[in-house]
Design an enzyme around this catalytic site. Structure first.
Site, PDB file in Angstrom:
ATOM      1  CE  LYS A  91       0.106  -4.610   3.180  1.00 58.03           C
ATOM      2  NZ  LYS A  91      -0.295  -5.997   2.715  1.00 58.03           N
ATOM      3  CB  THR A 151      -0.911  -0.014   1.257  1.00 58.62           C
ATOM      4  OG1 THR A 151      -1.441   1.294   1.481  1.00 58.62           O
ATOM      5  CG2 THR A 151      -0.141  -0.401   2.518  1.00 58.62           C
ATOM      6  CG  ASP A 152      -1.216   4.931  -0.997  1.00 51.75           C
ATOM      7  OD1 ASP A 152      -1.725   4.326  -0.034  1.00 51.75           O
ATOM      8  OD2 ASP A 152      -1.869   5.736  -1.701  1.00 51.75           O
ATOM      9  CD  GLU A 153      -3.376   3.415   4.314  1.00 48.82           C
ATOM     10  OE1 GLU A 153      -3.236   3.433   5.539  1.00 48.82           O
ATOM     11  OE2 GLU A 153      -4.444   3.127   3.756  1.00 48.82           O
ATOM     12  CE1 TYR A 156      -3.177  -2.585   6.027  1.00 46.73           C
ATOM     13  CE2 TYR A 156      -3.124  -0.239   5.466  1.00 46.73           C
ATOM     14  CZ  TYR A 156      -3.185  -1.573   5.074  1.00 46.73           C
ATOM     15  OH  TYR A 156      -3.245  -1.897   3.736  1.00 46.73           O
TER      16      TYR A 156
HETATM   17  P1  NAD Z   1      -9.764  -7.463   2.919  1.00 42.52           P
HETATM   18  O1  NAD Z   1      -9.757  -7.189   4.383  1.00 42.52           O
HETATM   19  O2  NAD Z   1     -11.011  -7.236   2.138  1.00 42.52           O
HETATM   20  O3  NAD Z   1      -9.324  -8.979   2.647  1.00 42.52           O
HETATM   21  C1  NAD Z   1      -8.334  -9.618   3.392  1.00 42.52           C
HETATM   22  C2  NAD Z   1      -8.479 -11.122   3.182  1.00 42.52           C
HETATM   23  O4  NAD Z   1      -7.390 -11.768   3.856  1.00 42.52           O
HETATM   24  C3  NAD Z   1      -9.773 -11.695   3.774  1.00 42.52           C
HETATM   25  O5  NAD Z   1     -10.370 -12.604   2.863  1.00 42.52           O
HETATM   26  C4  NAD Z   1      -9.312 -12.414   5.036  1.00 42.52           C
HETATM   27  O6  NAD Z   1     -10.144 -13.506   5.387  1.00 42.52           O
HETATM   28  C5  NAD Z   1      -7.913 -12.866   4.617  1.00 42.52           C
HETATM   29  N1  NAD Z   1      -7.018 -13.069   5.752  1.00 42.52           N
HETATM   30  C6  NAD Z   1      -6.797 -12.217   6.801  1.00 42.52           C
HETATM   31  N2  NAD Z   1      -5.937 -12.771   7.672  1.00 42.52           N
HETATM   32  C7  NAD Z   1      -5.588 -13.985   7.171  1.00 42.52           C
HETATM   33  C8  NAD Z   1      -4.718 -15.023   7.601  1.00 42.52           C
HETATM   34  N3  NAD Z   1      -4.037 -14.921   8.744  1.00 42.52           N
HETATM   35  N4  NAD Z   1      -4.589 -16.124   6.838  1.00 42.52           N
HETATM   36  C9  NAD Z   1      -5.272 -16.248   5.660  1.00 42.52           C
HETATM   37  N5  NAD Z   1      -6.124 -15.297   5.211  1.00 42.52           N
HETATM   38  C10 NAD Z   1      -6.288 -14.179   5.953  1.00 42.52           C
HETATM   39  O7  NAD Z   1      -8.548  -6.599   2.336  1.00 42.52           O
HETATM   40  P2  NAD Z   1      -8.357  -5.948   0.888  1.00 42.52           P
HETATM   41  O8  NAD Z   1      -8.856  -4.565   0.924  1.00 42.52           O
HETATM   42  O9  NAD Z   1      -8.844  -6.884  -0.149  1.00 42.52           O
HETATM   43  O10 NAD Z   1      -6.758  -5.855   0.839  1.00 42.52           O
HETATM   44  C11 NAD Z   1      -5.993  -6.922   0.278  1.00 42.52           C
HETATM   45  C12 NAD Z   1      -4.528  -6.524   0.271  1.00 42.52           C
HETATM   46  O11 NAD Z   1      -4.336  -5.335  -0.493  1.00 42.52           O
HETATM   47  C13 NAD Z   1      -3.964  -6.222   1.664  1.00 42.52           C
HETATM   48  O12 NAD Z   1      -2.661  -6.763   1.731  1.00 42.52           O
HETATM   49  C14 NAD Z   1      -3.925  -4.703   1.717  1.00 42.52           C
HETATM   50  O13 NAD Z   1      -2.889  -4.250   2.569  1.00 42.52           O
HETATM   51  C15 NAD Z   1      -3.634  -4.366   0.264  1.00 42.52           C
HETATM   52  N6  NAD Z   1      -4.111  -3.047  -0.187  1.00 42.52           N
HETATM   53  C16 NAD Z   1      -5.418  -2.688   0.013  1.00 42.52           C
HETATM   54  C17 NAD Z   1      -5.858  -1.453  -0.465  1.00 42.52           C
HETATM   55  C18 NAD Z   1      -7.294  -1.020  -0.309  1.00 42.52           C
HETATM   56  O14 NAD Z   1      -7.633   0.111  -0.634  1.00 42.52           O
HETATM   57  N7  NAD Z   1      -8.208  -1.897   0.151  1.00 42.52           N
HETATM   58  C19 NAD Z   1      -4.972  -0.589  -1.113  1.00 42.52           C
HETATM   59  C20 NAD Z   1      -3.648  -0.990  -1.295  1.00 42.52           C
HETATM   60  C21 NAD Z   1      -3.225  -2.234  -0.836  1.00 42.52           C
END
Ligand code: NAD
Length: 324
Positions: A151, A123-125, A147
């Site tokens: 990351k 993430t950009d964060e 968070y």
């Molecule tokens: P989300 O919370 O919707 O999904 C996370 C998934 O991971 C869920 O299905 C959860 O059940 C699973 N999970 C959590 N802990 C686990 C574990 N210990 N073992 C196995 N599975 C596990 O999150 P998202 O928004 O889809 O984000 C996905 C990735 O993208 C993350 O790594 C996040 O940091 C990154 N990201 C998100 C955004 C955003 O805007 N949402 C932006 C940039 C990067």
């Protein structure tokens, strides 16, 4: 190519799995997902009958589970994480555990089992906050929330595996995503579902925090480009949607719902709230030909319509997570 996708039942992971499998009858994906509060296995229903699809419920922190699942894959695309900043302020332990320990368990297992490419989705964060200009991939990491700190830690573990062991690791850092199937605690689905329910929306502070919004399908297309063509040991930014303040975003959501500013309740600012995020995406554009395709206006309208039409998806999730 057979890919192990962690966190494939979440918002972004499920979009990635649906898009890869629906485009290619020959591709194979194993989803490894613990199904935490934000994981929804039904997100994968459209591809559940695809011959190359396998679902394993399990924890990325559990070495035995990961060791059992890892063999036979050509690549890992690692989405699984604790992903909500507000939850990390209430308690950082699951963030350190899943985001850092889980990433280390996966990296070690991928190396042990001779799996090639490892795409670590970040993430950009991790860069903190920037008042002017945009971060490049060389900018220093300065995370402000538990968070983003967890990351950043996982990004460094992944890159260290490339430098120390020569592992084929690539890190992506993306701006804020939006689209359908996003858990209704995040700002766009939270505000949209509250307005549908006729409730006020809570706007942090003065609403002047700036975010770059990217449609989830543009993010997933960029991850596929990095998976196939990114250089080992490199970081790639993904973004370029649209930078707007939370106040402007709120105005657009109110308009889409046919409500006025009387539906907004100003609440005290989030602790450590980053003021602005901004990514320079020149590298992925130049090296991999990436361009976002979905305009924010078009993507936001489709997203609001999806939440209006899919109450049966989000109402039980809100009840389960005790979200009002
Ligand atoms: P989300 O919370 O919707 O999904 C996370 C998934 O991971 C869920 O299905 C959860 O059940 C699973 N999970 C959590 N802990 C686990 C574990 N210990 N073992 C196995 N599975 C596990 O999150 P998202 O928004 O889809 O984000 C996905 C990735 O993208 C993350 O790594 C996040 O940091 C990154 N990201 C998100 C955004 C955003 O805007 N949402 C932006 C940039 C990067």
């Amino acid at each position: 190519m057979r890919i192990l996708v962690t966190g494939g039942a979440g918002f972004i992971g499920s979009e990635f799995v649906r898009s890869v499998l629906s485009a290619d009858a020959k591709s194979g994906i194993t989803v490894l997902d613990k199904i935490t509060y934000s994981g929804v296995e039904e997100n994968l229903a459209p591809v559940a009958r695809h011959p190359g699809y396998t679902f394993v419920r399990g924890d990325i922190c559990d070495t035995d589970t990961v060791d059992a699942v890892m063999p036979g894959h050509d690549a890992v695309v690692h989405f699984a994480a604790e992903s909500h900043v507000d939850r990390s302020i209430d308690g950082a332990a699951p963030f350190a555990e899943t985001n850092m320990v889980g990433t280390q368990v996966l990296l070690d297992a991928a190396r042990r089992h001779g799996v090639g490419r490892f795409v670590h989705v970040s993430t950009d964060e991790v860069y903190g906050s920037i008042s002017r200009g945009s971060w490049t991939e060389e900018s220093p990491l300065a995370p402000n929330s538990p968070y983003s700190a967890s990351k950043a830690g996982s990004d460094l573990l992944a890159l260290a595996c490339h430098r120390t062991h020569g592992q084929d690791v690539v890190v992506t850092r993306c701006s804020n995503n939006y689209g359908c199937h996003q858990f209704p605690e995040k700002v766009i689905p939270l505000f949209t579902t509250r307005l549908i329910e006729g409730k006020k929306v809570p706007l942090y502070g003065d609403g002047g925090n700036v975010r770059d919004w990217l449609h989830v399908s543009d993010h997933c297309r960029a991850i596929e480009l990095v998976l196939r063509g990114g250089r080992a040991g490199e970081v790639y930014h993904i973004g370029g949607g649209r930078e707007i303040t939370n106040k402007e975003l709120t105005g657009m959501l109110l308009e889409a719902a046919g409500h006025g500013w009387e539906m907004v309740q100003q609440v005290p600012d989030r602790r450590g709230h980053d003021r602005r995020y901004s990514l320079d995406i020149t590298k992925i554009q130049r090296e991999l030909g990436y361009r976002p395709r979905i305009s924010f206006a078009e993507g936001l309208a489709a997203t609001v319509a999806w939440y209006r039409d899919n109450r049966a998806w989000w109402e039980p999730l809100k009840a389960r997570a005790a979200l009002s």
